[in-house]
Design a protein around this motif. Sequence first.
Motif, short mmCIF file in Angstrom:
data_model
loop_
_atom_site.label_atom_id
_atom_site.label_comp_id
_atom_site.label_asym_id
_atom_site.label_seq_id
_atom_site.Cartn_x
_atom_site.Cartn_y
_atom_site.Cartn_z
N ALA A 139 97.67 66.00 24.42
CA ALA A 139 96.82 66.86 23.58
C ALA A 139 97.04 66.61 22.10
CB ALA A 139 97.09 68.33 23.91
N LEU A 140 98.19 66.07 21.74
CA LEU A 140 98.46 65.73 20.33
C LEU A 140 97.68 64.50 19.88
CD1 LEU A 140 102.33 66.25 20.15
CD2 LEU A 140 100.66 67.37 18.66
N ALA A 141 97.30 63.64 20.83
CA ALA A 141 96.72 62.35 20.48
C ALA A 141 95.49 62.44 19.58
CB ALA A 141 96.40 61.57 21.76
N PRO A 142 94.50 63.30 19.86
CA PRO A 142 93.32 63.33 18.99
C PRO A 142 93.62 63.75 17.56
CG PRO A 142 92.91 64.50 21.06
CD PRO A 142 94.36 64.25 20.99
N LEU A 143 94.68 64.54 17.40
CA LEU A 143 94.97 65.08 16.08
C LEU A 143 95.44 64.01 15.08
CD1 LEU A 143 96.80 68.36 17.21
CD2 LEU A 143 94.35 67.94 16.89
N MET A 171 99.92 72.95 15.43
CA MET A 171 100.14 71.93 14.40
C MET A 171 99.53 72.32 13.06
SD MET A 171 102.04 69.62 15.74
CE MET A 171 101.84 68.25 14.59
N GLY A 172 98.99 73.53 12.97
CA GLY A 172 98.50 74.03 11.69
C GLY A 172 97.05 73.72 11.40
N HIS A 173 96.30 73.24 12.37
CA HIS A 173 94.88 72.92 12.16
C HIS A 173 94.03 74.15 12.43
CE1 HIS A 173 95.71 68.64 11.65
NE2 HIS A 173 96.43 68.68 12.75
N GLN A 174 94.04 75.06 11.51
CA GLN A 174 93.32 76.33 11.71
C GLN A 174 91.80 76.16 11.60
OE1 GLN A 174 95.07 78.84 12.71
NE2 GLN A 174 97.07 77.89 12.34
N HIS A 175 91.35 75.04 11.04
CA HIS A 175 89.91 74.86 10.82
C HIS A 175 89.19 74.32 12.06
CE1 HIS A 175 91.61 70.90 10.31
NE2 HIS A 175 90.41 70.34 10.31
N ILE A 176 89.92 73.97 13.10
CA ILE A 176 89.29 73.40 14.29
C ILE A 176 88.73 74.51 15.17
CG2 ILE A 176 89.67 72.04 16.38
CD1 ILE A 176 91.78 70.48 14.93
#
Length: 301
Positions: A139-143, A171-176
């Motif tokens: 699941a980390l791969a696309p990030l 991971m802190g990507h709140q905009h997704i």
Amino acid sequence: MKALVLHDSGIDYQTDREMPRLTSCFDVLVEVHFAGICRTDIGIAERNIPAKANIVMGHEFCGRIAGFVNGDDEMEGWHIGDVVSANPMVFSDKGDMMCGKECDGAFAEYIAVPYQALIQLPPYLLSPLGAYLEPVAAALAPLKHIDGRERVCIFGDNRIAALTSQVARAMGHQHIERVTRLDALEKDHYDCIIETEPAHIDAYVNALKPGGLLILKSRSFAPSTIISNTIAMKEICIQGARYGDFGVASHILAASAHGVKHTLDTSTLFGPVYELSDYEKAFTEASLPRNKKIFFKLCAE
């Protein structure tokens, strides 16, 4: 030992499977405590994904090191009793085989692992959470590919999309944002779409802005239809996503185990834990659409 073995006629539950033999390649013996059922395992069981016959299935697991090929108590910095998982894709001396598909996997009480594939886990992750390492790393791969993309969407109404969304938040990507319905995708709206349902690739392309990025996450073996004209005219980039960092995945699991805010909510991700002998019920439940992750309990007390 107990094991689930793939045969031409289906899955065979064995109670007398021979213990793994350690070799110069498969040089570490791991006592498996928990193992998770993946969509790949289901595809292999249903013969939709090719796999070697007469192998032990399964590739998501955690356990303890039980022995080394050299007979010592340690090897290459690893020690008897260490809690570990593994990168399932780097089995064999060339690091090019997948356990549970091309060589014996983790739906057994013991598995032989190349030491290069081992991933260290803290002792408190000797649980279904530790067996979840590989999905979190996936699941980390696309990030890795979304830097600079402002409007990012994870599309899918399934557990892959749910996990990827939670990992992105951790991971802190709140905009997704996560979108679960095709009619909610707006035309020319997104800078990046992470797909988890490959049947709708043309819909994703239409929803991307010119110059947008489509990240393929689902690893489906089924063919998908793509209208190349739209991709070419909008100059869409398509990026595959395999794995992120397994060490980072371990940190996410550790934070989740301690209840750190904005990490994984296992109550929404994890389903029941079954004995290996209940494999038919476990596989049936794991095959249901939008179901939670199902685990086997093996050598765990």
